[in-house]
Motif scaffolding. Structure first.
Motif, PDB file in Angstrom:
ATOM      1  N   ALA A   1      23.421  33.378  49.639  1.00  0.00           N
ATOM      2  CA  ALA A   1      22.080  32.869  49.352  1.00  0.00           C
ATOM      3  C   ALA A   1      21.187  32.781  50.585  1.00  0.00           C
ATOM      4  O   ALA A   1      19.973  32.658  50.456  1.00  0.00           O
ATOM      5  CB  ALA A   1      22.185  31.495  48.693  1.00  0.00           C
TER       6      ALA A   1
ATOM      7  N   ARG B   1      18.247  37.916  51.911  1.00  0.00           N
ATOM      8  CA  ARG B   1      17.804  38.797  50.829  1.00  0.00           C
ATOM      9  C   ARG B   1      18.308  40.218  51.072  1.00  0.00           C
ATOM     10  O   ARG B   1      17.902  41.139  50.386  1.00  0.00           O
ATOM     11  CB  ARG B   1      16.273  38.817  50.753  1.00  0.00           C
ATOM     12  CG  ARG B   1      15.649  37.526  50.351  1.00  0.00           C
ATOM     13  CD  ARG B   1      14.125  37.673  50.297  1.00  0.00           C
ATOM     14  NE  ARG B   1      13.489  36.410  50.097  1.00  0.00           N
ATOM     15  CZ  ARG B   1      13.121  35.935  48.913  1.00  0.00           C
ATOM     16  NH1 ARG B   1      13.355  36.644  47.831  1.00  0.00           N
ATOM     17  NH2 ARG B   1      12.545  34.771  48.807  1.00  0.00           N
TER      18      ARG B   1
ATOM     19  N   HIS C   1      24.384  41.614  50.035  1.00  0.00           N
ATOM     20  CA  HIS C   1      24.632  41.153  48.665  1.00  0.00           C
ATOM     21  C   HIS C   1      25.615  42.080  47.954  1.00  0.00           C
ATOM     22  O   HIS C   1      26.544  41.618  47.292  1.00  0.00           O
ATOM     23  CB  HIS C   1      23.328  41.071  47.872  1.00  0.00           C
ATOM     24  CG  HIS C   1      22.518  39.874  48.212  1.00  0.00           C
ATOM     25  ND1 HIS C   1      21.310  39.611  47.617  1.00  0.00           N
ATOM     26  CD2 HIS C   1      22.720  38.859  49.094  1.00  0.00           C
ATOM     27  CE1 HIS C   1      20.808  38.485  48.106  1.00  0.00           C
ATOM     28  NE2 HIS C   1      21.639  38.018  49.010  1.00  0.00           N
TER      29      HIS C   1
ATOM     30  N   GLU D   1      17.427  28.746  44.354  1.00  0.00           N
ATOM     31  CA  GLU D   1      17.213  29.751  43.305  1.00  0.00           C
ATOM     32  C   GLU D   1      18.180  30.916  43.450  1.00  0.00           C
ATOM     33  O   GLU D   1      18.673  31.453  42.456  1.00  0.00           O
ATOM     34  CB  GLU D   1      15.775  30.273  43.346  1.00  0.00           C
ATOM     35  CG  GLU D   1      14.795  29.391  42.625  1.00  0.00           C
ATOM     36  CD  GLU D   1      13.418  30.027  42.551  1.00  0.00           C
ATOM     37  OE1 GLU D   1      13.325  31.246  42.250  1.00  0.00           O
ATOM     38  OE2 GLU D   1      12.443  29.307  42.794  1.00  0.00           O
ATOM     39  N   ARG D   2      18.435  31.345  44.671  1.00  0.00           N
ATOM     40  CA  ARG D   2      19.376  32.459  44.886  1.00  0.00           C
ATOM     41  C   ARG D   2      20.775  32.087  44.428  1.00  0.00           C
ATOM     42  O   ARG D   2      21.476  32.903  43.837  1.00  0.00           O
ATOM     43  CB  ARG D   2      19.382  32.885  46.348  1.00  0.00           C
ATOM     44  CG  ARG D   2      18.141  33.639  46.731  1.00  0.00           C
ATOM     45  CD  ARG D   2      18.288  34.270  48.104  1.00  0.00           C
ATOM     46  NE  ARG D   2      16.948  34.522  48.616  1.00  0.00           N
ATOM     47  CZ  ARG D   2      16.553  34.264  49.831  1.00  0.00           C
ATOM     48  NH1 ARG D   2      17.387  33.779  50.714  1.00  0.00           N
ATOM     49  NH2 ARG D   2      15.320  34.513  50.209  1.00  0.00           N
ATOM     50  N   GLU D   3      21.201  30.878  44.718  1.00  0.00           N
ATOM     51  CA  GLU D   3      22.516  30.436  44.247  1.00  0.00           C
ATOM     52  C   GLU D   3      22.527  30.370  42.728  1.00  0.00           C
ATOM     53  O   GLU D   3      23.496  30.791  42.092  1.00  0.00           O
ATOM     54  CB  GLU D   3      22.883  29.074  44.841  1.00  0.00           C
ATOM     55  CG  GLU D   3      23.270  29.139  46.302  1.00  0.00           C
ATOM     56  CD  GLU D   3      23.779  27.813  46.841  1.00  0.00           C
ATOM     57  OE1 GLU D   3      23.973  26.854  46.051  1.00  0.00           O
ATOM     58  OE2 GLU D   3      23.996  27.724  48.060  1.00  0.00           O
TER      59      GLU D   3
ATOM     60  N   SER E   1      20.854  32.149  40.635  1.00  0.00           N
ATOM     61  CA  SER E   1      20.873  33.478  40.021  1.00  0.00           C
ATOM     62  C   SER E   1      22.278  34.074  40.017  1.00  0.00           C
ATOM     63  O   SER E   1      22.685  34.700  39.037  1.00  0.00           O
ATOM     64  CB  SER E   1      19.880  34.415  40.707  1.00  0.00           C
ATOM     65  OG  SER E   1      20.313  34.757  42.000  1.00  0.00           O
TER      66      SER E   1
END
Length: 117
Positions: free
Chosen positions: A67, A70, A75, A101-103, A105
């Motif tokens: 996370a 980007r 990833h 938010e990344r976690e 998703s």
């Protein structure tokens, strides 16, 4: 042949022997990069003990690392070991809560990914 990943008296994943070995190799490499032990202890047989508290710290470090960027290549490289680890952790009784938010998703994908395990 199968490879059993087990907590105390509970199998959290039973992949083929080859998949189990692949996962262990990826997890050990990832552990080195996030500076955490995996909590996974393979035996001479086709089993691997999962120390849930230690494994949780490893998975939390993976999720935080994932996370924190980007970067699409990072990833992609992390995705398989992270999702597999999250499924195993959940099957071991630990439900992760997202801190960003990344976690959120990636955690949202766990249920779908689990169906293929």
């Amino acid at each position: 042949m199968s490879y059993y990943f087990e907590t105390v008296g509970h199998t959290v994943w039973n992949p083929s022997l080859r998949m189990g070995r692949w996962y262990l190799a990826f997890a050990e490499s990832a552990a080195d990069l996030v500076h955490r032990p995996t909590g996974l202890t393979p035996s001479d047989g086709d089993t691997c003990a999962v120390d849930v508290p230690v494994f949780r710290q490893f998975v939390e470090a993976l999720l935080e690392c994932y996370a924190s960027t980007r970067h699409p290549v990072q990833h992609g490289l992390m995705r398989g070991v992270l999702l597999t680890s999250l499924v195993m952790l959940e099957r071991g009784g630990v439900k992760m809560s997202p801190e960003s938010e990344r976690e959120a998703s990636v955690l949202a994908e766990v249920k779908v990914f689990a169906s293929s395990m």
